[in-house]
Design a protein around this motif. Structure first.
Motif, short mmCIF file in Angstrom:
data_model
loop_
_atom_site.label_atom_id
_atom_site.label_comp_id
_atom_site.label_asym_id
_atom_site.label_seq_id
_atom_site.Cartn_x
_atom_site.Cartn_y
_atom_site.Cartn_z
N MET A 1 2.73 0.12 -0.85
CA MET A 1 2.09 1.06 0.03
C MET A 1 2.87 2.37 0.10
O MET A 1 2.29 3.44 0.12
CB MET A 1 1.97 0.43 1.43
CG MET A 1 1.19 1.26 2.38
SD MET A 1 -0.52 1.40 1.87
CE MET A 1 -1.29 1.65 3.39
N THR A 2 4.19 2.29 0.12
CA THR A 2 5.03 3.48 0.18
C THR A 2 4.86 4.33 -1.08
O THR A 2 4.83 5.56 -1.00
CB THR A 2 6.51 3.09 0.34
OG1 THR A 2 6.64 2.27 1.49
CG2 THR A 2 7.37 4.31 0.50
N ALA A 3 4.72 3.69 -2.22
CA ALA A 3 4.55 4.42 -3.48
C ALA A 3 3.23 5.19 -3.48
O ALA A 3 3.18 6.33 -3.97
CB ALA A 3 4.59 3.46 -4.66
N ILE A 4 2.20 4.62 -2.91
CA ILE A 4 0.90 5.30 -2.84
C ILE A 4 0.99 6.52 -1.94
O ILE A 4 0.48 7.60 -2.27
CB ILE A 4 -0.19 4.33 -2.37
CG1 ILE A 4 -0.42 3.26 -3.43
CG2 ILE A 4 -1.48 5.08 -2.07
CD1 ILE A 4 -1.35 2.15 -3.00
N LEU A 5 1.66 6.38 -0.79
CA LEU A 5 1.82 7.51 0.11
C LEU A 5 2.67 8.61 -0.51
O LEU A 5 2.38 9.80 -0.36
CB LEU A 5 2.45 7.05 1.43
CG LEU A 5 1.55 6.19 2.32
CD1 LEU A 5 2.33 5.72 3.53
CD2 LEU A 5 0.31 6.95 2.72
N LEU A 6 3.70 8.23 -1.23
CA LEU A 6 4.55 9.21 -1.92
C LEU A 6 3.77 9.95 -3.00
O LEU A 6 3.88 11.17 -3.12
CB LEU A 6 5.77 8.50 -2.52
CG LEU A 6 6.82 9.39 -3.15
CD1 LEU A 6 7.37 10.38 -2.14
CD2 LEU A 6 7.93 8.55 -3.74
N LEU A 7 2.97 9.22 -3.75
CA LEU A 7 2.14 9.84 -4.78
C LEU A 7 1.12 10.79 -4.16
O LEU A 7 0.92 11.91 -4.64
CB LEU A 7 1.42 8.77 -5.61
CG LEU A 7 0.48 9.27 -6.69
CD1 LEU A 7 1.24 10.10 -7.72
CD2 LEU A 7 -0.24 8.12 -7.35
N ALA A 8 0.49 10.37 -3.07
CA ALA A 8 -0.49 11.22 -2.39
C ALA A 8 0.17 12.48 -1.85
O ALA A 8 -0.39 13.58 -1.94
CB ALA A 8 -1.16 10.45 -1.26
N ALA A 9 1.37 12.35 -1.31
CA ALA A 9 2.10 13.51 -0.80
C ALA A 9 2.46 14.47 -1.93
O ALA A 9 2.34 15.69 -1.80
CB ALA A 9 3.35 13.07 -0.05
#
Length: 57
Positions: A1-9
């Motif tokens: 989940m953290t990787a997805i948020l980092l990618l989106a950011a």
């Protein structure tokens, strides 16, 4: 989940920077009347601003 948020950011930030730089480049080109004049091989019929796509690179 953290990787997805980092990618989106990261994608959002890169979009924002490109959008902002494109506006600044277009403003600079308008002030200096830097235009790309069409020739036989061009896809446009009237002079257009040149180099605005450079901000997205």
């Amino acid at each position: 989940m953290t990787a997805i948020l980092l990618l989106a950011a990261a994608l959002g930030l890169s979009w924002l920077v490109s959008w902002r730089l494109t506006g600044r480049v277009l403003s600079w080109l308008r002030q200096r009347a830097i235009l790309d004049h069409p020739n036989d091989r061009s896809s446009h019929a009237i002079p257009t601003r040149a180099a605005a796509a450079g901000a997205s690179c």
